[in-house]
Design a protein around this motif. Structure first.
Motif, PDB file in Angstrom:
ATOM      1  N   LEU A   1      -8.341  -6.010  -2.349  1.00 15.20           N
ATOM      2  CA  LEU A   1      -7.149  -5.330  -1.685  1.00 15.20           C
ATOM      3  C   LEU A   1      -5.549  -6.061  -2.683  1.00 15.20           C
ATOM      4  O   LEU A   1      -4.373  -6.518  -2.778  1.00 15.20           O
ATOM      5  CB  LEU A   1      -6.836  -6.728  -0.490  1.00 15.20           C
ATOM      6  N   LEU A   2      -4.461  -4.673  -2.837  1.00 12.03           N
ATOM      7  CA  LEU A   2      -3.931  -4.734  -3.154  1.00 12.03           C
ATOM      8  C   LEU A   2      -2.641  -3.754  -2.358  1.00 12.03           C
ATOM      9  O   LEU A   2      -2.451  -3.289  -1.320  1.00 12.03           O
ATOM     10  CB  LEU A   2      -3.664  -3.324  -4.862  1.00 12.03           C
ATOM     11  N   ALA A   3      -1.266  -5.302  -2.513  1.00 13.73           N
ATOM     12  CA  ALA A   3      -0.209  -4.478  -1.833  1.00 13.73           C
ATOM     13  C   ALA A   3       0.254  -3.783  -2.903  1.00 13.73           C
ATOM     14  O   ALA A   3       0.538  -3.435  -4.490  1.00 13.73           O
ATOM     15  CB  ALA A   3       0.976  -4.953  -1.808  1.00 13.73           C
ATOM     16  N   VAL A   4       1.314  -1.934  -2.841  1.00 13.58           N
ATOM     17  CA  VAL A   4       1.986  -1.380  -3.420  1.00 13.58           C
ATOM     18  C   VAL A   4       3.305  -1.285  -2.172  1.00 13.58           C
ATOM     19  O   VAL A   4       3.492  -0.087  -1.730  1.00 13.58           O
ATOM     20  CB  VAL A   4       1.091   0.141  -3.403  1.00 13.58           C
ATOM     21  N   GLY A   5       3.976  -0.907  -3.161  1.00 18.26           N
ATOM     22  CA  GLY A   5       5.382  -1.366  -2.734  1.00 18.26           C
ATOM     23  C   GLY A   5       6.223   0.715  -3.514  1.00 18.26           C
ATOM     24  O   GLY A   5       5.812   0.769  -4.586  1.00 18.26           O
ATOM     25  N   GLN A   6       6.659   1.081  -2.442  1.00 17.99           N
ATOM     26  CA  GLN A   6       6.743   2.394  -2.864  1.00 17.99           C
ATOM     27  C   GLN A   6       8.285   2.728  -3.178  1.00 17.99           C
ATOM     28  O   GLN A   6       9.234   1.756  -2.107  1.00 17.99           O
ATOM     29  CB  GLN A   6       6.572   3.483  -1.918  1.00 17.99           C
ATOM     30  N   ALA A   7       8.268   3.530  -3.295  1.00 18.61           N
ATOM     31  CA  ALA A   7      10.036   4.210  -3.481  1.00 18.61           C
ATOM     32  C   ALA A   7      10.898   4.576  -2.213  1.00 18.61           C
ATOM     33  O   ALA A   7      12.469   3.942  -2.049  1.00 18.61           O
ATOM     34  CB  ALA A   7      10.471   5.898  -4.107  1.00 18.61           C
ATOM     35  N   ASN A   8      10.363   4.487  -0.585  1.00 18.08           N
ATOM     36  CA  ASN A   8      11.146   4.748   0.469  1.00 18.08           C
ATOM     37  C   ASN A   8      11.202   3.476   0.790  1.00 18.08           C
ATOM     38  O   ASN A   8      11.245   3.285   2.318  1.00 18.08           O
ATOM     39  CB  ASN A   8      10.686   5.923   0.873  1.00 18.08           C
ATOM     40  N   GLY A   9      10.871   2.296   0.403  1.00 15.96           N
ATOM     41  CA  GLY A   9      10.977   1.047   0.862  1.00 15.96           C
ATOM     42  C   GLY A   9       9.416   0.489   1.386  1.00 15.96           C
ATOM     43  O   GLY A   9       9.197  -0.788   2.053  1.00 15.96           O
TER      44      GLY A   9
ATOM     45  N   SER B   1      -5.747   7.235  -6.116  1.00 13.51           N
ATOM     46  CA  SER B   1      -4.156   8.118  -6.077  1.00 13.51           C
ATOM     47  C   SER B   1      -3.428   8.494  -4.482  1.00 13.51           C
ATOM     48  O   SER B   1      -3.108   9.294  -4.650  1.00 13.51           O
ATOM     49  CB  SER B   1      -5.100   9.530  -6.580  1.00 13.51           C
ATOM     50  N   ASP B   2      -4.439   7.020  -3.789  1.00 17.34           N
ATOM     51  CA  ASP B   2      -3.388   7.653  -2.648  1.00 17.34           C
ATOM     52  C   ASP B   2      -2.435   7.048  -2.260  1.00 17.34           C
ATOM     53  O   ASP B   2      -1.884   7.384  -1.243  1.00 17.34           O
ATOM     54  CB  ASP B   2      -4.702   7.147  -1.135  1.00 17.34           C
ATOM     55  N   THR B   3      -1.692   6.572  -2.745  1.00 17.70           N
ATOM     56  CA  THR B   3      -0.792   5.779  -2.219  1.00 17.70           C
ATOM     57  C   THR B   3       0.439   6.034  -3.919  1.00 17.70           C
ATOM     58  O   THR B   3       0.831   5.999  -4.837  1.00 17.70           O
ATOM     59  CB  THR B   3      -0.330   4.019  -2.927  1.00 17.70           C
ATOM     60  N   PRO B   4       1.450   7.583  -3.496  1.00 17.05           N
ATOM     61  CA  PRO B   4       1.793   8.322  -3.841  1.00 17.05           C
ATOM     62  C   PRO B   4       3.313   6.849  -4.604  1.00 17.05           C
ATOM     63  O   PRO B   4       3.126   6.362  -3.462  1.00 17.05           O
ATOM     64  CB  PRO B   4       2.534   9.418  -3.924  1.00 17.05           C
ATOM     65  N   TYR B   5       4.600   7.806  -5.278  1.00 13.36           N
ATOM     66  CA  TYR B   5       5.597   7.188  -4.802  1.00 13.36           C
ATOM     67  C   TYR B   5       5.483   5.689  -5.403  1.00 13.36           C
ATOM     68  O   TYR B   5       6.405   4.672  -4.893  1.00 13.36           O
ATOM     69  CB  TYR B   5       6.389   7.271  -4.605  1.00 13.36           C
ATOM     70  N   MET B   6       4.519   4.910  -6.365  1.00 11.86           N
ATOM     71  CA  MET B   6       4.703   3.465  -6.236  1.00 11.86           C
ATOM     72  C   MET B   6       6.357   3.261  -7.820  1.00 11.86           C
ATOM     73  O   MET B   6       6.242   3.687  -8.554  1.00 11.86           O
ATOM     74  CB  MET B   6       3.453   3.352  -7.177  1.00 11.86           C
ATOM     75  N   LYS B   7       6.107   2.184  -7.423  1.00  9.49           N
ATOM     76  CA  LYS B   7       7.385   1.236  -7.659  1.00  9.49           C
ATOM     77  C   LYS B   7       6.831  -0.123  -8.319  1.00  9.49           C
ATOM     78  O   LYS B   7       7.388  -0.149  -9.298  1.00  9.49           O
ATOM     79  CB  LYS B   7       8.587   1.256  -7.136  1.00  9.49           C
ATOM     80  N   CYS B   8       6.216  -0.714  -7.908  1.00 13.20           N
ATOM     81  CA  CYS B   8       5.289  -2.468  -7.554  1.00 13.20           C
ATOM     82  C   CYS B   8       4.394  -2.084  -7.577  1.00 13.20           C
ATOM     83  O   CYS B   8       3.892  -2.074  -6.237  1.00 13.20           O
ATOM     84  CB  CYS B   8       5.879  -3.272  -7.653  1.00 13.20           C
ATOM     85  N   VAL B   9       3.485  -2.791  -7.704  1.00 13.95           N
ATOM     86  CA  VAL B   9       1.569  -3.311  -7.190  1.00 13.95           C
ATOM     87  C   VAL B   9       1.455  -4.996  -7.269  1.00 13.95           C
ATOM     88  O   VAL B   9       2.166  -6.140  -8.105  1.00 13.95           O
ATOM     89  CB  VAL B   9       1.020  -3.054  -8.275  1.00 13.95           C
ATOM     90  N   ALA B  10       1.800  -5.564  -6.694  1.00 11.82           N
ATOM     91  CA  ALA B  10       1.034  -6.923  -6.274  1.00 11.82           C
ATOM     92  C   ALA B  10      -1.004  -7.174  -5.596  1.00 11.82           C
ATOM     93  O   ALA B  10      -1.191  -6.398  -4.514  1.00 11.82           O
ATOM     94  CB  ALA B  10       1.560  -7.878  -5.370  1.00 11.82           C
ATOM     95  N   TRP B  11      -1.606  -8.456  -6.112  1.00 12.77           N
ATOM     96  CA  TRP B  11      -2.737  -7.706  -5.866  1.00 12.77           C
ATOM     97  C   TRP B  11      -3.207  -9.499  -5.221  1.00 12.77           C
ATOM     98  O   TRP B  11      -2.867 -10.100  -5.408  1.00 12.77           O
ATOM     99  CB  TRP B  11      -3.899  -8.798  -7.413  1.00 12.77           C
ATOM    100  N   TYR B  12      -3.890  -9.462  -3.968  1.00 12.29           N
ATOM    101  CA  TYR B  12      -4.595 -10.173  -3.055  1.00 12.29           C
ATOM    102  C   TYR B  12      -4.667 -11.459  -3.906  1.00 12.29           C
ATOM    103  O   TYR B  12      -5.397 -11.519  -4.337  1.00 12.29           O
ATOM    104  CB  TYR B  12      -4.460  -9.733  -2.142  1.00 12.29           C
ATOM    105  N   PRO B  13      -4.140 -12.529  -3.769  1.00 16.79           N
ATOM    106  CA  PRO B  13      -4.711 -13.850  -4.487  1.00 16.79           C
ATOM    107  C   PRO B  13      -5.915 -14.627  -3.977  1.00 16.79           C
ATOM    108  O   PRO B  13      -6.954 -14.974  -4.565  1.00 16.79           O
ATOM    109  CB  PRO B  13      -3.345 -14.298  -4.574  1.00 16.79           C
TER     110      PRO B  13
END
Length: 848
Positions: free
Chosen positions: A77-85, A58-70
């Protein structure tokens, strides 16, 4: 994804793990209910599987999109896109990998704050991460970050301006310089990398789909469309891409990117997710808002020539994984047709989409069906007694291949000559009608031949009875009743008991004993025949004799019916032969022949009538000897077809009947047409043509009239009209050069209006001009060639044209052209004439 519906991501390297992401990231492991790893607190997903919670982030608030490292390392390892870009790298679970520790908490910050809509890892170069942002007039919307890039020291100044309350972050972990910047002054709503090249990126921009080539970022290939959301590449066909807008899905082919190759049926509600099945070719799943069903589109390829603009066949169906509303779904990466769906309140369901079963029943009675990746075939297995009985369709197919019915022996031709004045040969009217017209019957008493007894046996003779015996096969044509040739043929076939019975019925007891002794001494003979012969030799006509008493009681214990009726005949009273006449195991023709010899004029018609009715009810084809090819014969054949389905035998048999009475019967016509359709279904086109020729010889009224003729383009009259208008023969297509005879005149104009006929697209000669085998030769050479090769005079000169583009010419020229070309020979015409007819590529089964 704060405040939005949850989404699901399957782990790219763990087939039993997935992440639910909304306001926080939750890692689950899926396992079977009965396994040792399943914990008591596991969430049930189906009757067989349950999910166990492994970790929460729960360390990444304002999540808009998520992508899992292939890649496998670092895992989780996940990349999280937030509301502020911002794009933040985070992890689920503890990893001891040094690289993973270095990347945790790393942030990639754009120049101007706006929402991050989508993320996509490059599958080839896994250090590249593409992010799609909202529009900003002074910034780019597609940023490609390199996660292994060094940290920017000046990032601390920029992050103070755009930082939301995300806690204290080490300024050294912030990267502000992307590797590539694309899509200036535009918005990016969806992204995906193209598997065919690691430098190609497909982006759904504000009003178009764009393909960016990172080798030359100043240029892009794009197409204007509204379907710019949820772009995804088919994992089995990398040139096929799906995207959607509101309730409509567009399917694109990147090789022809000008317009969608297919647009799926528009849904009443907006779509929320579109995903290709990773384990099934051409299967696309779509989900609409506030719906509890997932729609599946199975895209099948039609067998059309390459390059034709034809849409693939789409099979649409819906599945309902659960009762509640579905928030999102995700296909399992390896289990076939399996998906997990999640509701807005995080209720999860493990669901397997069952494959459609495609059933195929071939005309050769082979039954096969496909389900998923499996192909099943239904085969007949023999029972305990041996091989299973062959189906009648298989029998008819085998008989058709062996020219069944075409090469029948006309042994009754001599008998037909007797009825010169009658249109219908008497032999085809059946024994029932023959004996009815019996007149001039004479009685005679004949002694036993080869016996010391002088007992006389009463027999009956007439011309009609002799004809009936000939039809039964006992005697040949002639006034004499001589069964010796028939007995010899039975001996050659090894039918010793039947031959002995026929000899006995003809009052030759010594011949019967001789046959039995010969049968007992043969290779496969029965030694018991000697015992039967010995019993016959003791025949006596005394009514109260011990021989008669013992034969009457013991004859029923004999296994062979012919041996049984022999003793029944010897022990019967004169004129009372029911034990012989009603022995069902004896062939009908033998019983009828016996009746014609020993029953009087009042008994014989009654017996024949009763036996005929029994044959009609049982559908026994032996009864055709009694009914003949008459209406009674049609009734018997109808019962036979109802019992066996053998329309083949019925068709050939009934064609011998009278054209007016039998062949015109609707039932007979139905059998004939069904048999013709069966031959066509088996692709026995040559056999069906032979059957039609055979039918037209026997029934001239069945010959079809001309159904197609070539008409003039100007006056509309038939070009071959004169051949039907003239009373004499010989003015058909031969008048127009089609016969190929060098002496015929070449007519190249319509006989009605005298306008010229169309020209051949290849030789540019008017139709009607014979084809020359040597292009460019003179007329004299042409005649020589045509006279040498008669084939050139037939089909090669026919009028041929395409029903689509109306271009054509001589059939020989057209066939020669399309052996090496696919398009029409006329300039500027792109019609693929030869490929329009799908049956043109089929090969007849009877020619293989």
């Amino acid at each position: 994804m704060s405040g939005s519906k949850p989404d699901i991501l399957w782990s790219p390297h763990h087939v039993d793990r997935f992440v639910i992401c909304d306001s926080e990231l939750s890692l689950y492991r899926i396992e079977s209910v009965g396994s040792a790893e399943a914990k008591p607190g596991a969430l049930p997903l189906s009757e067989e599987t349950a999910a166990t919670l492994l970790a929460i982030n729960s360390d990444t608030p304002y999540m808009k999109c998520v992508a899992w490292y292939p890649k496998h390392e670092p895992e989780c390892l996940l990349a999280v896109g937030q509301a502020n870009g911002r794009v933040v790298l985070t992890s689920l679970g503890q990893s001891h990998n040094t690289k993973c520790k270095d990347l945790m908490g790393k942030e990639f910050v754009p120049k101007h704050a706006r929402q991050c809509n989508t993320l996509a890892w490059n599958p080839m170069d896994s250090n590249w991460l593409a992010a799609g942002l909202d529009k900003h007039r002074a910034d780019f919307s597609v940023l490609i970050w390199d996660i292994s890039s060094k940290f920017a020291p000046e990032a601390s100044v920029a992050t103070d301006k755009i930082r939301l309350s995300s806690g204290d972050t080490d300024s050294g972990m912030v990267v502000t310089k992307p590797l590539y910047e694309l899509g200036q002054n535009d918005a990016c709503l969806s992204l995906c990398w193209l598997p065919r090249d690691q430098k190609l990126l497909l982006a759904g921009m504000h009003r178009n789909l764009a393909i960016f080539d990172l080798r030359n970022t100043s240029q892009k290939m794009f197409v204007n469309t509204k379907a710019i959301q949820g772009v995804t590449v088919d994992p089995h066909f990398h040139e096929r891409v799906a995207s959607f807008f509101e309730g409509q899905v567009a399917i694109w082919d990147l090789r022809k990117f000008e317009k969608p190759v297919l647009t799926l049926t528009e849904q009443p509600k907006p779509l929320t997710k579109v995903a290709w099945c990773p384990t099934r070719t051409g299967l696309l799943a779509t989900l609409t808002r506030d719906s509890n069903i997932v729609r599946l589109y199975d895209m099948q390829h039609t067998p059309t020539p390459i390059g034709d603009e034809t849409e693939p066949t789409i099979i649409e169906r819906s599945v309902q994984p659960c009762e509640s509303v579905i928030g999102s779904f995700a296909w399992h990466p390896s289990s076939q047709n399996r998906m997990v769906v999640v509701s807005p309140n995080r209720a999860m369901t493990d669901f397997t989409v069952f494959e459609r079963i495609s059933l195929a029943w071939s005309s050769t009675t082979s039954l096969m069906w496909a389900c998923g990746r499996h192909l099943y075939e239904c085969t007949e297995e023999g029972g305990e007694g041996g091989a299973a009985e062959v189906d009648i369709a298989t029998k008819m197919r085998q008989r058709a291949q062996s020219r069944y019915g075409h090469d029948t022996v006309q042994y009754t031709e001599d008998l037909e000559q007797k009825q010169q004045g009658n249109k219908q040969p008497l032999v085809y009217s059946g024994i029932k009608n023959i004996v009815k017209s019996s007149s001039g019957t004479t009685e005679s008493r004949r002694c036993w031949s080869g016996s010391d007894r002088q007992t006389d046996v009463l027999r009956f003779h007439s011309e009609e009875r002799s004809l009936a015996l000939q039809l039964c096969g006992w005697i040949r044509r002639g006034p004499e009743i001589d069964v010796e040739p028939f007995l010899k043929s039975l001996e050659q076939e090894g039918e010793w008991e039947r031959a002995a019975a026929v000899a006995l019925f003809n009052l030759d007891i010594r011949r019967a004993i001789q046959i039995l002794n010969k049968g007992a001494s043969s290779e496969k003979g029965d030694l018991n025949l000697n015992v039967v012969a010995m019993a016959l030799s003791g025949y006596t006509d005394e009514k109260n004799s011990l021989w008669r008493e013992m034969c009457s009681s013991l004859r029923l214990q004999l296994n062979n019916p012919y041996l049984c009726v022999m003793f029944a005949f010897l022990t019967s009273e004169p004129g009372a032969y029911d034990a012989v006449l009603y022995e069902s195991s004896v062939a009908v023709r033998d019983r009828v022949a016996f009746a014609c010899m020993f029953l009087n004029d009042s008994q014989l018609p009654r017996y024949i009538e009763k036996l005929t009715n029994e044959m009609k009810e049982a559908g026994n084809l032996e009864g055709i000897l009694l009914t003949g090819l008459t209406k009674d014969g049609v009734d018997l054949m109808e019962s036979y077809v109802d019992r066996t389905g053998d329309v083949q035998t019925a068709s050939f048999c009934m064609l011998k009947g009278s054209p007016g009475d039998v062949v015109k019967d609707p039932r007979v016509q139905c059998w004939i047409e069904n048999y013709r359709n069966l031959l066509d279904a088996w692709r026995f086109w040559h056999k069906r043509a032979e059957f039609d020729i055979h039918r037209s010889k026997l029934d001239p009224s069945s010959k079809p009239l001309a159904q197609v003729f070539v008409s003039c383009n100007f006056c509309g009259k038939s070009i071959s009209y004169s051949c039907s208008a003239m009373p004499h023969q010989g003015r058909g297509f031969s008048q127009y050069g089609v016969s190929g005879s060098p002496t015929k005149s070449k007519v190249t104009s319509c006989p009605g209006c005298r306008k010229p006929l169309p020209r051949c697209a290849l030789c540019l000669m008017n139709m009607g001009t014979p084809v020359s085998s040597c292009p460019g030769t003179g007329k004299s050479d042409e005649k020589v060639d045509l006279s040498k090769d008669k084939k050139l005079a037939q089909f090669n000169n026919w009028f041929t044209w395409c029903h689509n583009c109306r271009h054509g010419g001589h059939a020989g020229h057209m066939l020669s052209w399309f052996r090496d070309h696919t398009e029409c020979p006329v300039s500027a015409c792109t019609c693929k004439c030869m490929q329009l007819d799908t049956t043109g590529n089929l090969v007849p089964s009877d020619s293989v």
